[in-house]
Design a protein around this motif. Structure first.
Motif, PDB file in Angstrom:
ATOM      1  N   SER A 218       0.919  -1.122  -0.030  1.00 12.52           N
ATOM      2  CA  SER A 218       0.101   0.192  -0.142  1.00 12.52           C
ATOM      3  C   SER A 218       0.816   1.246   0.063  1.00 12.52           C
ATOM      4  O   SER A 218       0.488   2.244  -0.250  1.00 12.52           O
ATOM      5  CB  SER A 218      -1.041   0.027   1.153  1.00 12.52           C
TER       6      SER A 218
ATOM      7  N   THR B 165     -15.365   7.290  -1.428  1.00 15.26           N
ATOM      8  CA  THR B 165     -14.157   8.592  -1.494  1.00 15.26           C
ATOM      9  C   THR B 165     -12.930   7.940  -2.061  1.00 15.26           C
ATOM     10  O   THR B 165     -12.849   6.939  -1.822  1.00 15.26           O
ATOM     11  CB  THR B 165     -14.086   9.089   0.070  1.00 15.26           C
TER      12      THR B 165
ATOM     13  N   ASP C 281      -9.985   9.618  -1.578  1.00 11.19           N
ATOM     14  CA  ASP C 281      -9.029   9.849  -0.613  1.00 11.19           C
ATOM     15  C   ASP C 281      -8.145   8.543  -0.143  1.00 11.19           C
ATOM     16  O   ASP C 281      -8.712   7.798   0.109  1.00 11.19           O
ATOM     17  CB  ASP C 281      -9.081  10.756   0.197  1.00 11.19           C
ATOM     18  N   PHE C 282      -6.886   8.368  -0.176  1.00  8.82           N
ATOM     19  CA  PHE C 282      -6.126   7.358   0.430  1.00  8.82           C
ATOM     20  C   PHE C 282      -5.775   7.559   1.856  1.00  8.82           C
ATOM     21  O   PHE C 282      -5.508   8.504   2.204  1.00  8.82           O
ATOM     22  CB  PHE C 282      -4.971   7.197  -0.498  1.00  8.82           C
ATOM     23  N   ARG C 283      -6.099   6.301   2.648  1.00  2.00           N
ATOM     24  CA  ARG C 283      -5.880   6.344   4.063  1.00  2.00           C
ATOM     25  C   ARG C 283      -5.140   5.083   4.290  1.00  2.00           C
ATOM     26  O   ARG C 283      -5.757   3.924   4.014  1.00  2.00           O
ATOM     27  CB  ARG C 283      -7.170   6.738   4.855  1.00  2.00           C
ATOM     28  N   CYS C 284      -4.147   5.335   5.255  1.00  2.00           N
ATOM     29  CA  CYS C 284      -3.378   3.964   5.736  1.00  2.00           C
ATOM     30  C   CYS C 284      -4.313   3.230   6.576  1.00  2.00           C
ATOM     31  O   CYS C 284      -3.820   2.095   6.808  1.00  2.00           O
ATOM     32  CB  CYS C 284      -2.114   4.323   6.127  1.00  2.00           C
ATOM     33  N   ASP C 285      -5.259   3.765   7.094  1.00  2.93           N
ATOM     34  CA  ASP C 285      -5.904   3.134   8.389  1.00  2.93           C
ATOM     35  C   ASP C 285      -7.279   2.473   7.983  1.00  2.93           C
ATOM     36  O   ASP C 285      -8.268   2.104   8.844  1.00  2.93           O
ATOM     37  CB  ASP C 285      -6.107   4.100   9.448  1.00  2.93           C
ATOM     38  N   ARG C 286      -7.517   2.512   6.719  1.00  6.57           N
ATOM     39  CA  ARG C 286      -9.066   2.246   6.248  1.00  6.57           C
ATOM     40  C   ARG C 286      -8.786   1.065   5.327  1.00  6.57           C
ATOM     41  O   ARG C 286      -8.194   1.094   4.302  1.00  6.57           O
ATOM     42  CB  ARG C 286      -9.655   3.340   5.339  1.00  6.57           C
TER      43      ARG C 286
ATOM     44  N   CYS D  48       2.223   2.295   2.857  1.00  2.00           N
ATOM     45  CA  CYS D  48       1.899   2.867   4.185  1.00  2.00           C
ATOM     46  C   CYS D  48       3.322   2.192   5.231  1.00  2.00           C
ATOM     47  O   CYS D  48       3.119   0.859   5.508  1.00  2.00           O
ATOM     48  CB  CYS D  48       0.651   2.473   4.804  1.00  2.00           C
TER      49      CYS D  48
ATOM     50  N   VAL E 287      -5.738  -0.961  11.229  1.00  2.00           N
ATOM     51  CA  VAL E 287      -6.730  -0.546  10.349  1.00  2.00           C
ATOM     52  C   VAL E 287      -8.096  -0.810  10.797  1.00  2.00           C
ATOM     53  O   VAL E 287      -8.391  -1.202  11.518  1.00  2.00           O
ATOM     54  CB  VAL E 287      -6.492  -1.251   8.782  1.00  2.00           C
TER      55      VAL E 287
END
Length: 71
Positions: A2, A46, A48-53, A4, A34
């Motif tokens: 990923s 969405t 937008d990239f998120r490392c916790d999702r 991350c 996560v």
């Protein structure tokens, strides 16, 4: 991967075809960094990239239809 750093496991191809709730439980147990979100396969998401999702895409029967991964 990923992108991350330090995230650990970031995809779960082995969960395609299982119950979404069970998949979310496995993801939480295997990576406490996560947050798995059970999501209808046709619901908008969405970008937008998120490392916790982690989106866990399920069909109308609640079965995982795509590889859950950090997104």
């Amino acid at each position: 991967m990923s992108g991350c750093p330090g995230i650990g496991k970031d995809s779960w191809p082995e969960l395609v075809g299982v119950c979404g709730r069970e998949a979310a439980k496995v993801i939480s147990e295997e990576n406490s960094l996560v947050n798995p979100l059970i999501w209808g396969e046709n619901q908008p998401i969405t970008r937008d990239f998120r490392c916790d999702r982690v989106f866990v895409f399920v069909n109308d029967s609640g079965i995982v239809t795509r590889v859950p991964m950090v997104f």
